[in-house]
Design a protein around this motif. Structure first.
Motif, PDB file in Angstrom:
ATOM      1  N   CYS A 227      -7.151  14.194  -6.695  1.00 49.72           N
ATOM      2  CA  CYS A 227      -7.949  13.361  -7.308  1.00 49.72           C
ATOM      3  C   CYS A 227      -8.482  12.542  -6.248  1.00 49.72           C
ATOM      4  N   ILE A 228      -9.693  12.397  -6.647  1.00 44.61           N
ATOM      5  CA  ILE A 228     -10.675  11.676  -5.580  1.00 44.61           C
ATOM      6  C   ILE A 228     -11.300  10.511  -6.561  1.00 44.61           C
ATOM      7  N   GLY A 229     -11.176   9.233  -5.594  1.00 43.92           N
ATOM      8  CA  GLY A 229     -11.625   7.912  -6.261  1.00 43.92           C
ATOM      9  C   GLY A 229     -11.657   6.780  -5.424  1.00 43.92           C
ATOM     10  N   LYS A 230     -12.273   5.687  -5.801  1.00 41.99           N
ATOM     11  CA  LYS A 230     -12.268   4.488  -4.993  1.00 41.99           C
ATOM     12  C   LYS A 230     -11.108   3.650  -5.503  1.00 41.99           C
ATOM     13  N   ILE A 231     -10.343   2.927  -4.558  1.00 46.43           N
ATOM     14  CA  ILE A 231      -9.559   2.084  -4.940  1.00 46.43           C
ATOM     15  C   ILE A 231      -9.980   0.808  -5.072  1.00 46.43           C
ATOM     16  N   PHE A 232      -9.507   0.100  -6.377  1.00 42.65           N
ATOM     17  CA  PHE A 232     -10.412  -1.030  -6.846  1.00 42.65           C
ATOM     18  C   PHE A 232      -9.473  -2.078  -6.634  1.00 42.65           C
ATOM     19  N   LYS A 257       0.360  12.917  -0.623  1.00 42.05           N
ATOM     20  CA  LYS A 257      -0.264  12.667   0.674  1.00 42.05           C
ATOM     21  C   LYS A 257      -1.664  12.053  -0.071  1.00 42.05           C
ATOM     22  N   ILE A 258      -2.052  11.148   1.058  1.00 41.52           N
ATOM     23  CA  ILE A 258      -3.207  10.536   0.980  1.00 41.52           C
ATOM     24  C   ILE A 258      -4.216  10.881   2.075  1.00 41.52           C
ATOM     25  N   PHE A 259      -5.507  11.439   1.645  1.00 36.20           N
ATOM     26  CA  PHE A 259      -6.494  11.718   2.529  1.00 36.20           C
ATOM     27  C   PHE A 259      -7.694  10.970   2.410  1.00 36.20           C
ATOM     28  N   VAL A 260      -8.352  10.526   3.609  1.00 30.76           N
ATOM     29  CA  VAL A 260      -9.766   9.830   3.717  1.00 30.76           C
ATOM     30  C   VAL A 260     -10.607  10.743   4.286  1.00 30.76           C
ATOM     31  N   TYR A 261     -12.041  10.427   3.869  1.00 29.37           N
ATOM     32  CA  TYR A 261     -12.869  11.412   4.478  1.00 29.37           C
ATOM     33  C   TYR A 261     -13.407  11.321   5.861  1.00 29.37           C
ATOM     34  N   LYS A 262     -13.667  12.258   6.409  1.00 26.83           N
ATOM     35  CA  LYS A 262     -14.364  12.151   7.831  1.00 26.83           C
ATOM     36  C   LYS A 262     -15.246  13.211   8.134  1.00 26.83           C
ATOM     37  N   GLY A 263     -16.303  13.217   8.243  1.00 24.14           N
ATOM     38  CA  GLY A 263     -17.356  13.976   8.254  1.00 24.14           C
ATOM     39  C   GLY A 263     -17.413  14.994   7.061  1.00 24.14           C
ATOM     40  N   LEU A 264     -17.363  16.426   7.244  1.00 25.11           N
ATOM     41  CA  LEU A 264     -17.337  17.050   6.135  1.00 25.11           C
ATOM     42  C   LEU A 264     -15.594  17.476   6.005  1.00 25.11           C
ATOM     43  N   GLU A 270      -1.219   7.314   6.104  1.00 23.20           N
ATOM     44  CA  GLU A 270      -0.025   6.861   5.461  1.00 23.20           C
ATOM     45  C   GLU A 270      -0.357   5.951   4.432  1.00 23.20           C
ATOM     46  N   LYS A 271      -1.437   5.148   4.350  1.00 24.24           N
ATOM     47  CA  LYS A 271      -1.749   4.005   3.656  1.00 24.24           C
ATOM     48  C   LYS A 271      -3.231   3.888   3.551  1.00 24.24           C
ATOM     49  N   ALA A 272      -3.753   3.506   2.533  1.00 28.93           N
ATOM     50  CA  ALA A 272      -5.091   3.406   2.022  1.00 28.93           C
ATOM     51  C   ALA A 272      -5.509   2.172   1.457  1.00 28.93           C
ATOM     52  N   ILE A 273      -6.458   1.598   1.836  1.00 24.62           N
ATOM     53  CA  ILE A 273      -6.639  -0.053   1.336  1.00 24.62           C
ATOM     54  C   ILE A 273      -7.876   0.088   0.381  1.00 24.62           C
ATOM     55  N   VAL A 278     -10.744   7.830  -1.395  1.00 26.06           N
ATOM     56  CA  VAL A 278      -9.563   8.556  -0.960  1.00 26.06           C
ATOM     57  C   VAL A 278      -9.466   9.815  -1.827  1.00 26.06           C
ATOM     58  N   ALA A 279      -8.620  10.853  -1.259  1.00 27.08           N
ATOM     59  CA  ALA A 279      -8.147  11.764  -2.123  1.00 27.08           C
ATOM     60  C   ALA A 279      -6.647  12.016  -2.161  1.00 27.08           C
ATOM     61  N   VAL A 280      -6.076  11.744  -3.277  1.00 23.19           N
ATOM     62  CA  VAL A 280      -4.617  11.809  -3.202  1.00 23.19           C
ATOM     63  C   VAL A 280      -3.881  13.269  -3.688  1.00 23.19           C
ATOM     64  N   THR A 281      -2.808  13.667  -3.550  1.00 25.33           N
ATOM     65  CA  THR A 281      -2.266  14.668  -4.146  1.00 25.33           C
ATOM     66  C   THR A 281      -0.854  14.235  -4.809  1.00 25.33           C
ATOM     67  N   GLY A 282      -0.535  15.062  -5.459  1.00 29.49           N
ATOM     68  CA  GLY A 282       0.851  14.922  -6.137  1.00 29.49           C
ATOM     69  C   GLY A 282       0.847  14.463  -7.550  1.00 29.49           C
TER      70      GLY A 282
END
Length: 605
Positions: A227-232, A257-264, A270-273, A278-282
């Motif tokens: 699931c991809i989106g911005k943390i508001f 899991k939490i992923f941030v983008y880097k390049g392609l 561990e944490k996103a602000i 971000v892209a999150v799984t689960g």
């Protein structure tokens, strides 16, 4: 250095098709040293276009996210489609941005989709920055284009502050930009603009309870659904329990899991602000438009509003005599499951059951044909009907969608274009001669009359016409547009086409099949010279005799057959016809294959 929201910039690149969005993103990726000098991406173009169809068609179909770092700032970039048929992608992804780069071609100026994407951005109060691209074109008209952009902002602005916007100039293909038309040797002025002109995310980072609006979905075989989106608001942690809010319903989930983008690619954190994309799984229960939240009393963010579909098409299992020979997935159930999966990410689509198959509604012919072509390449075998307009009832009156159509054409083809649009009852709104000597028309035309127009104009103008359209509202149905077309050449035998039979048939019209292909009774093999359908035998073989003549012993010379594309096949269809789509073939056919029953049905109707 610890990342905070003031060091994040979220910018969307918006423009009309082919004005240089993806090319500019290429330059930003390369010049931010996202890739090593020896990586293959440094030699590639249109790096963000990952689908085969995007490379083949030369357009962006799905919005993509990437991220670069510049002088300590994290820059999330969203590359959006430029074609009106994929405007649903623009609507849902602009929610993640805090500002936009509006790219305008220095020769063409603002086009229909330019207006659409800018209007959406201004409605969301996103900070606009204008880039006039392709200023190296011989016919560039920079000052006139600046005036046209100013007029567009005056028309669309919802607040006076939106009328003040910086303008930059670029040749994105060369990776150069500047504050004036005297360009620098790189894109550093664009990077500085992102930092100085695009605001930091307006988010609440002090609140402990998180809010994330799901704007896109992705999946892989390893981790499943992302699931991809911005943390508001707040922050998300790996392993955190969350609530999924959907239309008043609340479901429980857990961020695995939490992923941030880097390049392609993506990298796990561990944490996103707040403020980051971000892209999150689960949280597989979540869909586009849902809110993922934490805390004792989770609150939903406003859902993503979308424009209504304008065209629908029947998609169902293949029912022809050749069914099941070329596809891997052929049943109604398999097609239904594939369409349901498409709905998860392609939110501008609507699907409802219709007989053996489904009525699929979307934004236009291209939107629907890309879906069919994608399914075809995945091994699906199906049949499709003629595209139909989606009507809407407004104050008890049946209304049809209307589109604003812009057509650019050379002077020698003005008459042909005017005649074709006159037949389709299009209303001319404006006409001007451009600096290149071509004529630019703006018409108001019903969506129904737009079906098949592109192919007709390409033929009439020897492939030189430039046309684009965007929805412009609804109006009461005046008189249903009926497409005019000559009759079809229809096979009344089942077998294999022969050169001998096709040699005789080509005098009756234009052939759509070559020799030695399987045909069946009721299959359309060409376009007749006359208005009525004509049943012909394309399987007949030459009778062998012991008589020899000089004339009959010569080699048969067939005119090359016309091979129709998927879009041309859909445009060809009438209400009593279907298109058989398999991974290997496109076959036109009549709904009723039996010629006797078909004639009886035509008489009764």
């Amino acid at each position: 250095m610890t990342l905070n929201k003031d060091l994040i910039r979220n910018v969307a690149i918006i423009a009309h098709v082919d004005h240089g969005k993806t090319t500019l993103v290429d330059g930003l990726l390369k010049q931010s040293h996202t890739f090593r000098d020896n990586q293959a991406e440094m030699q590639q173009t249109l790096i963000m276009d990952s689908m085969d169809q995007e490379h083949e068609r030369g357009i962006t179909i799905t919005a993509k996210q990437t991220c670069v770092y510049y002088n300590g700032y994290k820059i999330n970039i969203i590359d959006t489609p430029g074609h009106a048929d994929f405007s649903g992608e623009v609507e849902r992804t602009l929610n993640m941005a805090d500002g936009v780069f509006l790219i305008v071609d220095a020769q063409e100026g603002p086009m229909p989709q330019t207006k659409f994407v800018l209007q959406k951005a201004l409605e969301l109060n996103l900070k606009p920055v204008v880039i006039i691209n392709k200023i190296d074109k011989p016919a560039a008209r920079i000052e006139e284009v600046k005036d046209e952009i100013e007029s567009l902002f005056l028309e669309l602005a919802t607040d006076e502050s939106q009328l003040f916007y910086p303008i930059y100039y670029a040749v994105a293909r060369e990776g150069r930009a500047g504050k004036t038309t005297n360009l620098d040797d790189d894109l550093h002025v664009i990077f500085e603009s992102i930092i100085n002109d695009i605001p930091a995310p307006e988010v609440d980072s002090n609140n402990e309870s998180a809010q994330l609006l799901v704007a896109a979905l992705a999946a892989d075989n390893y981790l499943g659904k992302y699931c991809i989106g911005k943390i508001f608001r707040g922050h998300l942690k790996k392993g955190q329990a969350v609530k999924i809010l959907h239309n008043g319903e609340i479901k429980s989930g857990k961020v695995e899991k939490i992923f941030v983008y880097k390049g392609l690619g993506k990298e796990e954190v561990e944490k996103a602000i707040a403020g980051d994309i971000v892209a999150v799984t689960g949280v597989a229960e979540a869909n586009i438009g849902d809110t993922i939240a934490t805390g004792d009393s989770p609150e939903a963010l406003p859902t993503i509003e979308l424009e209504a579909p304008t065209l629908s098409i029947y998609i169902g299992p293949n029912t022809s005599p050749l069914k099941g020979r070329e596809g891997e997935f052929t049943t109604s159930r398999q097609i239904a499951e594939r369409l349901e999966r498409e709905l998860e990410t392609n939110i501008a689509l609507k699907i409802k059951p219709d007989g053996l198959g489904y009525k699929v509604s979307g934004r236009g012919e291209l939107h629907l044909s890309v879906l069919i072509e994608t399914m075809r390449r995945e091994g699906y075998e199906l049949e499709a009907g003629r595209p139909e307009v989606v009507y809407k009832e407004i104050d008890g009156v049946k209304c049809e969608p209307i589109e604003s159509l812009t057509v650019g054409v050379a002077p020698e083809f003005v008459g042909a274009v005017s005649q074709e649009l006159g037949i389709r009852k299009a209303e001319l709104k404006s006409q001007e001669i451009t600096t290149t000597g071509s004529t630019r028309f703006v018409y108001e035309i019903s969506t129904a009359a737009l079906i098949g127009l592109r192919n007709n104009l390409l033929t009439a103008t020897k492939g030189t016409v430039i046309m684009s359209s965007i929805p412009s509202g609804y109006k009461p149905v005046d008189a249903k547009y009926k497409p005019e077309r000559n009759g079809a050449l229809i096979s009344f035998e089942t077998g294999t086409s022969t050169a001998y039979a096709l040699d005789a048939a080509q005098a009756r019209g234009i052939l759509y099949i070559p020799p030695q292909v399987p045909v069946y009774q009721g299959m359309i093999v060409g376009l007749s010279n006359k208005k009525d359908d004509l049943d012909i035998n394309v399987c007949r073989e030459k009778q062998l005799t012991n008589m020899r003549t000089h004339a009959s012993d010569g080699a048969i010379q067939l005119t090359p057959y016309t091979q129709l594309s998927l879009e041309q096949c859909l445009d060809f269809l009438l209400d009593d016809e279907l298109l058989e789509v398999t991974p290997k073939s496109l076959r036109l056919r009549k709904r009723q294959l039996d010629p006797v029953k078909r004639k009886r049905e035509n008489r009764n109707s």
